[in-house]
Motif scaffolding. Structure first.
Motif, PDB file in Angstrom:
ATOM      1  N   UNK A 292       0.856  -1.184   0.000  1.00  0.00           N
ATOM      2  CA  UNK A 292       0.000   0.000   0.000  1.00  0.00           C
ATOM      3  C   UNK A 292       0.892   1.234   0.000  1.00  0.00           C
ATOM      4  N   UNK A 293       0.806   2.014  -1.080  1.00  0.00           N
ATOM      5  CA  UNK A 293       1.650   3.191  -1.243  1.00  0.00           C
ATOM      6  C   UNK A 293       0.818   4.452  -1.100  1.00  0.00           C
ATOM      7  N   UNK A 294       1.292   5.376  -0.296  1.00  0.00           N
ATOM      8  CA  UNK A 294       0.694   6.706  -0.227  1.00  0.00           C
ATOM      9  C   UNK A 294       1.629   7.648  -0.965  1.00  0.00           C
ATOM     10  N   UNK A 295       1.095   8.257  -2.011  1.00  0.00           N
ATOM     11  CA  UNK A 295       1.866   9.169  -2.862  1.00  0.00           C
ATOM     12  C   UNK A 295       1.475  10.593  -2.509  1.00  0.00           C
ATOM     13  N   UNK A 296       2.439  11.372  -2.047  1.00  0.00           N
ATOM     14  CA  UNK A 296       2.204  12.784  -1.767  1.00  0.00           C
ATOM     15  C   UNK A 296       2.469  13.570  -3.042  1.00  0.00           C
ATOM     16  N   UNK A 297       1.536  14.475  -3.355  1.00  0.00           N
ATOM     17  CA  UNK A 297       1.609  15.259  -4.591  1.00  0.00           C
ATOM     18  C   UNK A 297       2.130  16.652  -4.269  1.00  0.00           C
ATOM     19  N   UNK A 298       3.160  17.083  -5.011  1.00  0.00           N
ATOM     20  CA  UNK A 298       3.754  18.397  -4.798  1.00  0.00           C
ATOM     21  C   UNK A 298       3.317  19.346  -5.909  1.00  0.00           C
ATOM     22  N   UNK A 299       2.933  20.578  -5.560  1.00  0.00           N
ATOM     23  CA  UNK A 299       2.518  21.545  -6.590  1.00  0.00           C
ATOM     24  C   UNK A 299       3.719  22.103  -7.344  1.00  0.00           C
ATOM     25  N   UNK A 300       3.456  22.582  -8.568  1.00  0.00           N
ATOM     26  CA  UNK A 300       4.513  23.250  -9.332  1.00  0.00           C
ATOM     27  C   UNK A 300       4.550  24.729  -8.956  1.00  0.00           C
ATOM     28  N   UNK A 301       5.332  25.508  -9.658  1.00  0.00           N
ATOM     29  CA  UNK A 301       5.498  26.937  -9.353  1.00  0.00           C
ATOM     30  C   UNK A 301       4.192  27.716  -9.486  1.00  0.00           C
ATOM     31  N   UNK A 302       3.237  27.198 -10.266  1.00  0.00           N
ATOM     32  CA  UNK A 302       1.940  27.852 -10.437  1.00  0.00           C
ATOM     33  C   UNK A 302       0.868  27.236  -9.545  1.00  0.00           C
ATOM     34  N   UNK A 303       1.263  26.455  -8.552  1.00  0.00           N
ATOM     35  CA  UNK A 303       0.372  25.779  -7.613  1.00  0.00           C
ATOM     36  C   UNK A 303      -0.479  24.678  -8.242  1.00  0.00           C
ATOM     37  N   UNK A 304      -0.097  24.180  -9.417  1.00  0.00           N
ATOM     38  CA  UNK A 304      -0.829  23.090 -10.060  1.00  0.00           C
ATOM     39  C   UNK A 304      -0.343  21.768  -9.463  1.00  0.00           C
ATOM     40  N   UNK A 305      -1.286  20.971  -8.966  1.00  0.00           N
ATOM     41  CA  UNK A 305      -0.956  19.677  -8.370  1.00  0.00           C
ATOM     42  C   UNK A 305      -0.849  18.582  -9.421  1.00  0.00           C
ATOM     43  N   UNK A 306      -1.816  18.533 -10.328  1.00  0.00           N
ATOM     44  CA  UNK A 306      -1.818  17.520 -11.376  1.00  0.00           C
ATOM     45  C   UNK A 306      -2.683  17.989 -12.534  1.00  0.00           C
ATOM     46  N   UNK A 307      -2.589  17.255 -13.641  1.00  0.00           N
ATOM     47  CA  UNK A 307      -3.374  17.524 -14.839  1.00  0.00           C
ATOM     48  C   UNK A 307      -4.191  16.276 -15.142  1.00  0.00           C
ATOM     49  N   UNK A 308      -5.469  16.451 -15.424  1.00  0.00           N
ATOM     50  CA  UNK A 308      -6.301  15.348 -15.892  1.00  0.00           C
ATOM     51  C   UNK A 308      -6.581  15.549 -17.366  1.00  0.00           C
ATOM     52  N   UNK A 309      -6.473  14.479 -18.137  1.00  0.00           N
ATOM     53  CA  UNK A 309      -6.959  14.503 -19.513  1.00  0.00           C
ATOM     54  C   UNK A 309      -7.918  13.325 -19.653  1.00  0.00           C
ATOM     55  N   UNK A 310      -9.043  13.554 -20.292  1.00  0.00           N
ATOM     56  CA  UNK A 310     -10.018  12.483 -20.442  1.00  0.00           C
ATOM     57  C   UNK A 310     -10.873  12.713 -21.680  1.00  0.00           C
ATOM     58  N   UNK A 311     -11.654  11.715 -22.012  1.00  0.00           N
ATOM     59  CA  UNK A 311     -12.593  11.807 -23.131  1.00  0.00           C
ATOM     60  C   UNK A 311     -14.033  11.692 -22.632  1.00  0.00           C
ATOM     61  N   UNK A 312     -14.276  12.150 -21.420  1.00  0.00           N
ATOM     62  CA  UNK A 312     -15.596  12.084 -20.799  1.00  0.00           C
ATOM     63  C   UNK A 312     -16.494  13.177 -21.375  1.00  0.00           C
ATOM     64  N   UNK A 313     -17.534  12.820 -22.134  1.00  0.00           N
ATOM     65  CA  UNK A 313     -18.392  13.839 -22.733  1.00  0.00           C
ATOM     66  C   UNK A 313     -19.143  14.660 -21.693  1.00  0.00           C
ATOM     67  N   UNK A 314     -19.289  14.138 -20.470  1.00  0.00           N
ATOM     68  CA  UNK A 314     -19.999  14.879 -19.418  1.00  0.00           C
ATOM     69  C   UNK A 314     -19.173  16.043 -18.900  1.00  0.00           C
ATOM     70  N   UNK A 315     -17.865  16.027 -19.161  1.00  0.00           N
ATOM     71  CA  UNK A 315     -16.994  17.093 -18.671  1.00  0.00           C
ATOM     72  C   UNK A 315     -16.629  18.106 -19.733  1.00  0.00           C
ATOM     73  N   UNK A 316     -17.227  17.997 -20.937  1.00  0.00           N
ATOM     74  CA  UNK A 316     -16.889  18.907 -22.018  1.00  0.00           C
ATOM     75  C   UNK A 316     -17.369  20.322 -21.718  1.00  0.00           C
ATOM     76  N   UNK A 317     -16.501  21.275 -21.964  1.00  0.00           N
ATOM     77  CA  UNK A 317     -16.859  22.689 -21.840  1.00  0.00           C
ATOM     78  C   UNK A 317     -17.489  23.099 -23.165  1.00  0.00           C
ATOM     79  N   UNK A 318     -18.669  23.716 -23.121  1.00  0.00           N
ATOM     80  CA  UNK A 318     -19.292  24.128 -24.372  1.00  0.00           C
ATOM     81  C   UNK A 318     -18.379  25.071 -25.174  1.00  0.00           C
ATOM     82  N   UNK A 319     -18.238  24.772 -26.449  1.00  0.00           N
ATOM     83  CA  UNK A 319     -17.395  25.598 -27.315  1.00  0.00           C
ATOM     84  C   UNK A 319     -18.191  26.806 -27.793  1.00  0.00           C
TER      85      UNK A 319
END
Length: 190
Positions: free
Chosen positions: A159-186
Motif C-alpha cells: 500500500x503506497x501513499x503518494x504525496x503530490x507536490x505543486x509546481x510553481x503555479x500551484x498546479x498539483x496535477x493535470x487530468x486529460x479524459x474523453x468524458x463527454x460529461x466534462x466537455x466545456x461548451x465551445x
C-alpha cells in the motif's frame, strides 16, 4: 429528479505508471502508455482501487457578534493511496528508494537501505467503459508504505501513499479524459 445517470463514474480498470521527474506524458488518449519512453507500470493493482485525500488547515475569522466573515486556508496537502499487488522492480524502487538489486546466475540479491527522499512523476490511468482519464502528477513521492503481509493466508501487497507536490503555479496535477460529461461548451467563431 434532476441529474443525468450518464454522469457518475465507476472506474472499472486502472494502471499506475511512474517515470523520472520531467518525463513528458502524451497529450492525447490514443497513445498507449507502453509506447512512451521512460514510463513503467507498477503492475497489478488491488481491486480496492485508489483513493485521493486532502488535508489542510483553516482559520475562521469572525466579526463582533460572532458572524463568520473570512476563512483562511493554508498547508494544503493532497495524497493518492493505491495498493500494488506485484513484487517487481518498479514497485521495489518505489518502496525502497536508494536500494539496490543485482542478479548473478539467476539469483537476485537485494540490498535494502534506509529510504531516501525520491520524487518521481506518476500517471494514474482510469477506465470506465469507453471513458479514459489520465491523471498526470508531475511531482510525487511515496511517503508512506503500509504493512506488508508475509504469510500463507494473506496476499503480499504494497500500500503506497503518494504525496503530490505543486509546481510553481500551484498546479498539483493535470487530468486529460474523453468524458463527454466534462466537455466545456465551445463558443462558435464569428
Amino acid at each position: 429528479m434532476s441529474g443525468n445517470t450518464a454522469n457518475p463514474r465507476l472506474w472499472e480498470g486502472a494502471d499506475l505508471w511512474t517515470a523520472p521527474l520531467g518525463t513528458a506524458l502524451p497529450t492525447d488518449l490514443v497513445t498507449e502508455m507502453t509506447t512512451v519512453p521512460a514510463w513503467e507500470a507498477v503492475g497489478l493493482l488491488s481491486e480496492d482501487g485508489a483513493s485521493e485525500s486532502r488535508d489542510e488547515d483553516s482559520s475562521d475569522f469572525y466579526a463582533w457578534g460572532g458572524k463568520l466573515v473570512r476563512v483562511k486556508r493554508s498547508k494544503h496537502k493532497r495524497t493518492i493511496t493505491v495498493t500494488c499487488l506485484e513484487d517487481n522492480l518498479v514497485v521495489f524502487g518505489l518502496v525502497n528508494p536508494g536500494s539496490e538489486v543485482t542478479t548473478v546466475n539467476g539469483v537476485n540479491t537485494r540490498k535494502i537501505k534506509i529510504p531516501k527522499s525520491e520524487k518521481v512523476a506518476f500517471c494514474l490511468e482510469l477506465q470506465d467503459g469507453d471513458i479514459t482519464r489520465r491523471r498526470f502528477i508531475p511531482t510525487g513521492e511515496v511517503t508512506n508504505v503500509g504493512e506488508v503481509a508475509l504469510s500463507d493466508s494473506a496476499l503480499q501487497a504494497f500500500e503506497l501513499t503518494i504525496t503530490i507536490f505543486p509546481d510553481a503555479d500551484d498546479v498539483l496535477y493535470h487530468d486529460i479524459d474523453n468524458d463527454p460529461q466534462g466537455n466545456v461548451p465551445e463558443v462558435p467563431a464569428g
